[in-house]
Design a protein around this motif. Structure first.
Motif, mmCIF file in Angstrom:
data_model
loop_
_atom_site.group_PDB
_atom_site.id
_atom_site.type_symbol
_atom_site.label_atom_id
_atom_site.label_comp_id
_atom_site.label_asym_id
_atom_site.label_seq_id
_atom_site.Cartn_x
_atom_site.Cartn_y
_atom_site.Cartn_z
ATOM 1 N N ASP A 102 0.833 -1.208 0.000
ATOM 2 C CA ASP A 102 0.000 0.000 0.000
ATOM 3 C C ASP A 102 0.864 1.253 0.000
ATOM 4 O O ASP A 102 0.567 2.211 -0.710
ATOM 5 C CB ASP A 102 -0.932 0.000 1.211
ATOM 6 N N SER A 103 1.942 1.235 0.778
ATOM 7 C CA SER A 103 2.780 2.436 0.868
ATOM 8 C C SER A 103 3.555 2.684 -0.425
ATOM 9 O O SER A 103 3.651 3.830 -0.882
ATOM 10 C CB SER A 103 3.735 2.353 2.063
ATOM 11 N N SER A 104 4.093 1.638 -1.053
ATOM 12 C CA SER A 104 4.837 1.820 -2.307
ATOM 13 C C SER A 104 3.948 2.373 -3.405
ATOM 14 O O SER A 104 4.320 3.320 -4.113
ATOM 15 C CB SER A 104 5.440 0.502 -2.785
ATOM 16 N N VAL A 105 2.780 1.801 -3.556
ATOM 17 C CA VAL A 105 1.865 2.256 -4.595
ATOM 18 C C VAL A 105 1.338 3.647 -4.259
ATOM 19 O O VAL A 105 1.228 4.509 -5.137
ATOM 20 C CB VAL A 105 0.722 1.239 -4.824
ATOM 21 N N GLY A 106 1.068 3.895 -2.987
ATOM 22 C CA GLY A 106 0.614 5.223 -2.574
ATOM 23 C C GLY A 106 1.650 6.303 -2.869
ATOM 24 O O GLY A 106 1.307 7.389 -3.364
ATOM 25 N N GLU A 107 2.906 6.008 -2.595
ATOM 26 C CA GLU A 107 3.980 6.962 -2.901
ATOM 27 C C GLU A 107 4.085 7.187 -4.404
ATOM 28 O O GLU A 107 4.287 8.308 -4.859
ATOM 29 C CB GLU A 107 5.320 6.452 -2.357
ATOM 30 N N TRP A 108 3.937 6.118 -5.176
ATOM 31 C CA TRP A 108 4.001 6.234 -6.623
ATOM 32 C C TRP A 108 2.859 7.111 -7.154
ATOM 33 O O TRP A 108 3.069 7.945 -8.029
ATOM 34 C CB TRP A 108 3.975 4.841 -7.263
ATOM 35 N N VAL A 109 1.661 6.926 -6.620
ATOM 36 C CA VAL A 109 0.512 7.739 -7.038
ATOM 37 C C VAL A 109 0.787 9.213 -6.768
ATOM 38 O O VAL A 109 0.552 10.071 -7.629
ATOM 39 C CB VAL A 109 -0.789 7.274 -6.346
ATOM 40 N N ASN A 110 1.310 9.525 -5.598
ATOM 41 C CA ASN A 110 1.664 10.911 -5.280
ATOM 42 C C ASN A 110 2.695 11.449 -6.271
ATOM 43 O O ASN A 110 2.571 12.578 -6.761
ATOM 44 C CB ASN A 110 2.207 11.018 -3.853
ATOM 45 N N GLN A 111 3.698 10.638 -6.572
ATOM 46 C CA GLN A 111 4.740 11.042 -7.518
ATOM 47 C C GLN A 111 4.155 11.318 -8.895
ATOM 48 O O GLN A 111 4.514 12.297 -9.555
ATOM 49 C CB GLN A 111 5.813 9.953 -7.614
ATOM 50 N N MET A 112 3.225 10.482 -9.349
ATOM 51 C CA MET A 112 2.636 10.666 -10.671
ATOM 52 C C MET A 112 1.762 11.925 -10.716
ATOM 53 O O MET A 112 1.778 12.658 -11.710
ATOM 54 C CB MET A 112 1.820 9.439 -11.088
ATOM 55 N N CYS A 113 1.017 12.178 -9.662
ATOM 56 C CA CYS A 113 0.216 13.408 -9.600
ATOM 57 C C CYS A 113 1.126 14.629 -9.705
ATOM 58 O O CYS A 113 0.849 15.560 -10.475
ATOM 59 C CB CYS A 113 -0.596 13.470 -8.308
ATOM 60 N N ASP A 114 2.213 14.615 -8.941
ATOM 61 C CA ASP A 114 3.146 15.747 -8.938
ATOM 62 C C ASP A 114 3.867 15.892 -10.274
ATOM 63 O O ASP A 114 4.031 17.003 -10.791
ATOM 64 C CB ASP A 114 4.177 15.589 -7.816
ATOM 65 N N LEU A 115 4.303 14.781 -10.851
ATOM 66 C CA LEU A 115 5.005 14.826 -12.129
ATOM 67 C C LEU A 115 4.072 15.341 -13.230
ATOM 68 O O LEU A 115 4.477 16.150 -14.073
ATOM 69 C CB LEU A 115 5.555 13.442 -12.487
ATOM 70 N N GLY A 116 2.842 14.877 -13.210
ATOM 71 C CA GLY A 116 1.874 15.370 -14.181
ATOM 72 C C GLY A 116 1.684 16.867 -14.055
ATOM 73 O O GLY A 116 1.731 17.599 -15.054
ATOM 74 N N TYR A 117 1.501 17.345 -12.842
ATOM 75 C CA TYR A 117 1.277 18.777 -12.620
ATOM 76 C C TYR A 117 2.486 19.606 -13.052
ATOM 77 O O TYR A 117 2.331 20.689 -13.612
ATOM 78 C CB TYR A 117 0.942 19.020 -11.150
ATOM 79 N N LYS A 118 3.665 19.064 -12.827
ATOM 80 C CA LYS A 118 4.890 19.754 -13.257
ATOM 81 C C LYS A 118 4.838 20.064 -14.758
ATOM 82 O O LYS A 118 5.335 21.093 -15.210
ATOM 83 C CB LYS A 118 6.103 18.874 -12.939
#
Length: 133
Positions: A102-118
């Protein structure tokens, strides 16, 4: 977000800061539900799977910049004009294998949201299939 980012986004932005924040909350909330479904399919925390991802944006340049950054992460990524909206581009692809905690996938989701917004792109979610080698 710096002052220059604010001026850069003004007028031509695909993803507003408010939309980014709302989408990130939504994506983070959806992740445990998706993980729960995967657990029902016998995907345990020791499994590693590739994840399929989806983003949208409004220019080819933004789509290409995000595709490049995703490729730099070792992911297979491509972009094309959306089949359902000729004013949007879709960016899709697959990650390298990710530990299905759960934590690995959750961190990845956060990273993808941030990368997309960038790149002024909206992260539209992810999926996977347990039948991977």
């Amino acid at each position: 977000m710096g002052i220059l980012d604010f001026f850069k986004r003004k007028g031509k932005s695909f993803v507003s800061e408010a939309a980014y924040n709302t989408n990130k909350v939504t994506q983070v909330k959806l992740t445990p539900q998706t993980m729960g479904q995967l657990r029902k399919l016998n995907v345990n925390e020791e499994r590693e799977l590739k994840l399929e991802f989806f983003f949208y944006t409004n220019t080819h340049e933004k789509a290409q910049a995000l595709t490049t950054d995703l490729g730099n992460l070792g992911y297979q990524a491509s972009n094309s004009l959306s089949a359902s909206n000729s004013k949007e581009y879709v960016i899709t692809g697959w990650t390298t294998k990710i530990l299905m905690t759960d934590s690995s996938v959750g961190e990845w989701v956060n990273q993808m949201c941030d990368l997309g917004y960038k790149h002024d792109c909206e992260f539209d979610g992810w999926g996977t299939t347990p039948e991977q080698e």
